[in-house]
Design an enzyme around this catalytic site. Sequence first.
Site, PDB file in Angstrom:
ATOM      1  N   PHE A   1       0.916  -1.030  -0.008  1.00  0.00           N
ATOM      2  CA  PHE A   1      -0.078  -0.057   0.013  1.00  0.00           C
ATOM      3  C   PHE A   1       0.748   1.296   0.007  1.00  0.00           C
ATOM      4  O   PHE A   1       1.801   1.279   0.672  1.00  0.00           O
ATOM      5  CB  PHE A   1      -1.038  -0.063   1.186  1.00  0.00           C
TER       6      PHE A   1
ATOM      7  N   ASP B   1       1.416  -5.323   8.309  1.00  0.00           N
ATOM      8  CA  ASP B   1       0.286  -4.392   8.110  1.00  0.00           C
ATOM      9  C   ASP B   1      -1.018  -5.086   8.035  1.00  0.00           C
ATOM     10  O   ASP B   1      -1.002  -5.873   6.976  1.00  0.00           O
ATOM     11  CB  ASP B   1       0.387  -3.547   6.979  1.00  0.00           C
TER      12      ASP B   1
ATOM     13  N   TYR C   1     -11.230   1.212  10.476  1.00  0.00           N
ATOM     14  CA  TYR C   1     -12.404   1.663   9.717  1.00  0.00           C
ATOM     15  C   TYR C   1     -12.815   0.867   8.525  1.00  0.00           C
ATOM     16  O   TYR C   1     -13.873   0.983   7.905  1.00  0.00           O
ATOM     17  CB  TYR C   1     -12.393   3.318   9.331  1.00  0.00           C
ATOM     18  N   LYS C   2     -11.936  -0.364   8.549  1.00  0.00           N
ATOM     19  CA  LYS C   2     -12.367  -1.432   7.175  1.00  0.00           C
ATOM     20  C   LYS C   2     -13.119  -2.102   7.746  1.00  0.00           C
ATOM     21  O   LYS C   2     -14.320  -2.066   8.033  1.00  0.00           O
ATOM     22  CB  LYS C   2     -10.998  -1.612   6.536  1.00  0.00           C
TER      23      LYS C   2
ATOM     24  N   ARG D   1     -12.559  -3.638  -7.157  1.00  0.00           N
ATOM     25  CA  ARG D   1     -12.329  -4.508  -6.028  1.00  0.00           C
ATOM     26  C   ARG D   1     -13.817  -4.762  -5.488  1.00  0.00           C
ATOM     27  O   ARG D   1     -14.510  -4.098  -5.513  1.00  0.00           O
ATOM     28  CB  ARG D   1     -11.737  -3.790  -4.981  1.00  0.00           C
TER      29      ARG D   1
END
Length: 414
Positions: free
Chosen positions: A138, A215, A240-241, A389
């Site tokens: 990322f 991560d 928050y995912k 996605r």
Amino acid sequence: MSERAVTTEDWSAVAADLDAQDPLAPFAERFEPAEGLRAYFDGNSLGRPVRGTAQELARFVEQEWGTRLIRGWDEAWMRWPEQTGDLVAAAALGAAAGQTVVADSTTVMLYKMLRALADGQVAADPARTQIVVDTDNFPTDRYVAEGVAAERGLELVWIESDPASGVTVEQVAEVVGERTAVVLLSHVAYRSGYLADARAITRLVHESGGLVLWDLCHSAGSVPIELDAWEVDSAVGCTYKYLNGGPGSPAFAYLASRHHGILQQPIQGWMGRRDPFLMGPGYQPAAGVRSLVSGTPPVVSMVPLRLSVEQLAEAGIGAVRTKSLALTDLAWRIVESWPAALGVTIASPREHERRGGHITIRRPDFREVNGRLWQEGVIPDFRAPDGLRLGLAPLSTSFAEVATGLEAIRQQLT
Ligand SMILES: *Cc1c(COP(=O)(O)O)cnc(C)c1O
């Protein structure tokens, strides 16, 4: 044998059967309804609010902030970083209490932990000057690694990862050695959904004398994680995912207890100091995981997270993973049933062992397609250059939603 095209009706019937057998199906009702939403495929990017989040925030404002006022800090909030960290650790990380905090953003926590690990390694052995990171990690992970390397005079070693899969054990074996300080990788690749073999990679890095920083942004809350059993050194992730903490909710950071009091993060703030209210001269880190905290904890932002993590604990991460694989399997089968002439390919690992909670499909015009889908309440997300996605959050996504959303996508392509 002639190939029989599976019709739309077939897939909605298949999905209805799967929903009827799904032990987690009732959880979908426990998220805020969204008007006009037909299919949400972005639970891996911004999880939906758990029902009752608004009431819990209102209760917090009225009964805690509003009435306890400054007393709230002593009575409770001061300990929320560790307490909320322990809740996340128990529900999602396979980590015993006392090793996780919730604070800062993922980016800031990545910086703090990467510095802590790298500085500790160089102090113990000045020859360990390499930070290993992969080219398709990322962006924030790559940028933080570049910054830490520049700041500390360290060398970056890049693993060339395949954007349609991810970093393999063999690739790590090729680069680690006596100069390795830290290896920073994503557990689930944000693009392909590739699930790295965290246990094997961690062991390999340790055999070389290096430390690992995982991560967990795209795995926490969707894939079982065993930080203690895998003997991970440190890990950082978003809330928050798949953890449904809400836009900008703070990150979590884990540091194995064997490193406490030895590794030290670089942002020496008063909230991570021993006896912060003595306001004394000089920084002395607090005992244990508290030393990972730098400034005033983002208490209000932890309110929705505490609610959603409770719900995840109730569902159980094992059941979540079982449903996650069934959801991506259904998406996979539907896409595979489309005529080859549509030109859609799947850029994710097929085998369950290496598949995280989302899959990515590709076609050159998906940027435009995504824009049109959003207008009709079908919400995947677009990742350049040509990927859609499909992030399927097991607690909030039904199999019917997968069938509906994919049919809407297919209709855009004919
Ligand atoms: C979402 C994500 C981030 C986000 O970092 P923030 O500081 O919260 O913006 C970092 N790393 C990975 C792998 C991610 O998926």
